[in-house]
Design a protein around this motif. Structure first.
Motif, PDB file in Angstrom:
ATOM      1  N   LEU A   6      50.444  39.520  68.325  1.00 26.08           N
ATOM      2  CA  LEU A   6      49.761  38.343  67.708  1.00 26.08           C
ATOM      3  C   LEU A   6      50.270  37.923  66.764  1.00 26.08           C
ATOM      4  O   LEU A   6      50.476  36.787  66.311  1.00 26.08           O
ATOM      5  CB  LEU A   6      48.274  38.603  68.033  1.00 26.08           C
ATOM      6  N   ALA A   7      50.299  38.641  65.774  1.00 29.84           N
ATOM      7  CA  ALA A   7      50.768  38.433  64.194  1.00 29.84           C
ATOM      8  C   ALA A   7      52.120  37.955  64.396  1.00 29.84           C
ATOM      9  O   ALA A   7      52.481  36.836  63.539  1.00 29.84           O
ATOM     10  CB  ALA A   7      50.707  39.622  63.478  1.00 29.84           C
ATOM     11  N   ARG A   8      53.031  38.148  65.420  1.00 27.34           N
ATOM     12  CA  ARG A   8      54.415  37.722  65.226  1.00 27.34           C
ATOM     13  C   ARG A   8      54.190  36.332  65.886  1.00 27.34           C
ATOM     14  O   ARG A   8      54.882  35.337  65.381  1.00 27.34           O
ATOM     15  CB  ARG A   8      55.307  38.499  66.206  1.00 27.34           C
ATOM     16  N   VAL A   9      53.450  36.062  66.953  1.00 28.28           N
ATOM     17  CA  VAL A   9      53.192  34.708  67.294  1.00 28.28           C
ATOM     18  C   VAL A   9      52.766  33.715  66.342  1.00 28.28           C
ATOM     19  O   VAL A   9      53.187  32.596  66.204  1.00 28.28           O
ATOM     20  CB  VAL A   9      52.441  34.675  68.776  1.00 28.28           C
ATOM     21  N   TYR A  10      51.793  34.389  65.571  1.00 28.48           N
ATOM     22  CA  TYR A  10      51.121  33.281  64.435  1.00 28.48           C
ATOM     23  C   TYR A  10      52.150  32.980  63.415  1.00 28.48           C
ATOM     24  O   TYR A  10      52.022  31.963  63.093  1.00 28.48           O
ATOM     25  CB  TYR A  10      49.875  34.110  63.874  1.00 28.48           C
ATOM     26  N   GLU A  11      52.948  34.019  63.196  1.00 30.94           N
ATOM     27  CA  GLU A  11      53.906  33.719  62.148  1.00 30.94           C
ATOM     28  C   GLU A  11      54.896  32.467  62.763  1.00 30.94           C
ATOM     29  O   GLU A  11      55.350  31.653  61.938  1.00 30.94           O
ATOM     30  CB  GLU A  11      54.865  34.715  62.004  1.00 30.94           C
ATOM     31  N   ALA A  35      58.916  28.470  74.155  1.00 25.54           N
ATOM     32  CA  ALA A  35      59.047  30.001  74.259  1.00 25.54           C
ATOM     33  C   ALA A  35      57.955  30.688  74.142  1.00 25.54           C
ATOM     34  O   ALA A  35      57.336  31.704  74.536  1.00 25.54           O
ATOM     35  CB  ALA A  35      60.223  30.587  73.598  1.00 25.54           C
ATOM     36  N   ILE A  36      57.131  30.371  73.008  1.00 24.00           N
ATOM     37  CA  ILE A  36      55.955  30.973  72.654  1.00 24.00           C
ATOM     38  C   ILE A  36      54.855  30.897  73.685  1.00 24.00           C
ATOM     39  O   ILE A  36      54.222  31.832  73.924  1.00 24.00           O
ATOM     40  CB  ILE A  36      55.273  30.593  71.306  1.00 24.00           C
ATOM     41  N   GLU A  37      54.637  29.711  74.407  1.00 27.21           N
ATOM     42  CA  GLU A  37      53.864  29.526  75.438  1.00 27.21           C
ATOM     43  C   GLU A  37      54.135  30.512  76.605  1.00 27.21           C
ATOM     44  O   GLU A  37      53.141  31.144  77.062  1.00 27.21           O
ATOM     45  CB  GLU A  37      53.821  27.839  75.841  1.00 27.21           C
ATOM     46  N   ARG A  38      55.347  30.517  76.918  1.00 21.82           N
ATOM     47  CA  ARG A  38      55.838  31.609  77.966  1.00 21.82           C
ATOM     48  C   ARG A  38      55.196  32.821  77.581  1.00 21.82           C
ATOM     49  O   ARG A  38      54.579  33.471  78.376  1.00 21.82           O
ATOM     50  CB  ARG A  38      57.158  31.397  78.272  1.00 21.82           C
ATOM     51  N   ARG A  39      55.582  33.410  76.332  1.00 19.66           N
ATOM     52  CA  ARG A  39      55.358  34.781  76.142  1.00 19.66           C
ATOM     53  C   ARG A  39      53.959  35.056  76.200  1.00 19.66           C
ATOM     54  O   ARG A  39      53.339  36.003  76.576  1.00 19.66           O
ATOM     55  CB  ARG A  39      56.011  35.215  74.681  1.00 19.66           C
ATOM     56  N   VAL A  40      53.129  34.039  75.442  1.00 24.40           N
ATOM     57  CA  VAL A  40      51.544  34.193  75.412  1.00 24.40           C
ATOM     58  C   VAL A  40      50.998  34.308  76.796  1.00 24.40           C
ATOM     59  O   VAL A  40      50.236  35.057  76.945  1.00 24.40           O
ATOM     60  CB  VAL A  40      50.996  33.200  74.696  1.00 24.40           C
ATOM     61  N   SER A  41      51.472  33.423  77.754  1.00 20.29           N
ATOM     62  CA  SER A  41      50.881  33.369  79.009  1.00 20.29           C
ATOM     63  C   SER A  41      51.086  34.471  79.627  1.00 20.29           C
ATOM     64  O   SER A  41      50.445  35.017  80.688  1.00 20.29           O
ATOM     65  CB  SER A  41      51.357  32.117  79.769  1.00 20.29           C
ATOM     66  N   ASN A  42      52.343  35.537  79.477  1.00 13.80           N
ATOM     67  CA  ASN A  42      52.357  36.720  80.077  1.00 13.80           C
ATOM     68  C   ASN A  42      51.888  37.957  79.313  1.00 13.80           C
ATOM     69  O   ASN A  42      52.170  39.138  79.856  1.00 13.80           O
ATOM     70  CB  ASN A  42      54.018  37.004  80.154  1.00 13.80           C
ATOM     71  N   ILE A  43      51.067  37.942  78.218  1.00 13.06           N
ATOM     72  CA  ILE A  43      50.664  39.100  77.513  1.00 13.06           C
ATOM     73  C   ILE A  43      49.246  39.341  78.390  1.00 13.06           C
ATOM     74  O   ILE A  43      48.324  38.683  78.805  1.00 13.06           O
ATOM     75  CB  ILE A  43      49.791  38.570  76.077  1.00 13.06           C
ATOM     76  N   ALA A  50      40.551  40.813  74.868  1.00 16.11           N
ATOM     77  CA  ALA A  50      40.338  39.358  75.641  1.00 16.11           C
ATOM     78  C   ALA A  50      40.217  38.399  74.541  1.00 16.11           C
ATOM     79  O   ALA A  50      40.866  37.245  74.587  1.00 16.11           O
ATOM     80  CB  ALA A  50      39.597  39.373  76.731  1.00 16.11           C
ATOM     81  N   LYS A  51      39.290  38.424  73.767  1.00 14.51           N
ATOM     82  CA  LYS A  51      38.970  37.531  72.685  1.00 14.51           C
ATOM     83  C   LYS A  51      40.240  37.159  71.806  1.00 14.51           C
ATOM     84  O   LYS A  51      40.374  36.077  71.350  1.00 14.51           O
ATOM     85  CB  LYS A  51      37.792  38.079  71.999  1.00 14.51           C
ATOM     86  N   GLU A  52      40.804  38.068  71.284  1.00 13.40           N
ATOM     87  CA  GLU A  52      42.020  37.923  70.549  1.00 13.40           C
ATOM     88  C   GLU A  52      43.164  37.097  71.104  1.00 13.40           C
ATOM     89  O   GLU A  52      43.531  35.931  70.761  1.00 13.40           O
ATOM     90  CB  GLU A  52      42.699  39.120  69.733  1.00 13.40           C
ATOM     91  N   LEU A  53      43.234  37.300  72.355  1.00 15.82           N
ATOM     92  CA  LEU A  53      44.073  36.554  73.148  1.00 15.82           C
ATOM     93  C   LEU A  53      43.833  35.185  73.345  1.00 15.82           C
ATOM     94  O   LEU A  53      44.471  34.360  73.464  1.00 15.82           O
ATOM     95  CB  LEU A  53      44.389  37.441  74.384  1.00 15.82           C
ATOM     96  N   TYR A  54      42.589  34.999  73.883  1.00 23.71           N
ATOM     97  CA  TYR A  54      41.925  33.658  74.118  1.00 23.71           C
ATOM     98  C   TYR A  54      41.896  32.866  72.784  1.00 23.71           C
ATOM     99  O   TYR A  54      42.598  31.699  72.803  1.00 23.71           O
ATOM    100  CB  TYR A  54      40.346  33.961  74.644  1.00 23.71           C
ATOM    101  N   ASP A  55      41.541  33.378  71.771  1.00 26.96           N
ATOM    102  CA  ASP A  55      41.729  32.856  70.279  1.00 26.96           C
ATOM    103  C   ASP A  55      43.086  32.236  70.091  1.00 26.96           C
ATOM    104  O   ASP A  55      43.492  31.181  69.655  1.00 26.96           O
ATOM    105  CB  ASP A  55      41.278  33.725  69.411  1.00 26.96           C
ATOM    106  N   LEU A  56      44.037  33.357  70.307  1.00 25.40           N
ATOM    107  CA  LEU A  56      45.604  32.833  70.286  1.00 25.40           C
ATOM    108  C   LEU A  56      45.992  31.583  71.123  1.00 25.40           C
ATOM    109  O   LEU A  56      46.550  30.756  70.795  1.00 25.40           O
ATOM    110  CB  LEU A  56      46.489  33.876  70.428  1.00 25.40           C
TER     111      LEU A  56
END
Length: 71
Positions: A6-11, A35-43, A50-56
């Protein structure tokens, strides 16, 4: 491990937002964002995370909206 992902995505999101007004980086920003959207959707996460992922995902949507306003 999840927090590191998550930290990498935020960066990356931070970089995209920072350079949103730079027309020379417009194409790269959109490709990176896709690319970020694809990665996030596959986490996959446990119910406890779940809350952390939803927030992201919400933050990714917010950045998408700001990018559309700029371009």
């Amino acid at each position: 491990m999840l927090r590191l992902k998550l930290a990498r995505v935020y960066e990356e999101l931070k970089w995209i937002e920072k350079n949103a007004h730079n027309s020379a980086l417009k194409e790269k920003s959109f490709k990176d964002f896709e690319a970020i959207e694809r990665r996030v959707s596959n986490i996959n996460v446990s119910m406890l995370d779940a809350k952390e992922l939803y927030d992201l995902k919400v933050h990714v949507d917010q950045v998408r909206g700001r990018l559309k306003l700029v371009h």
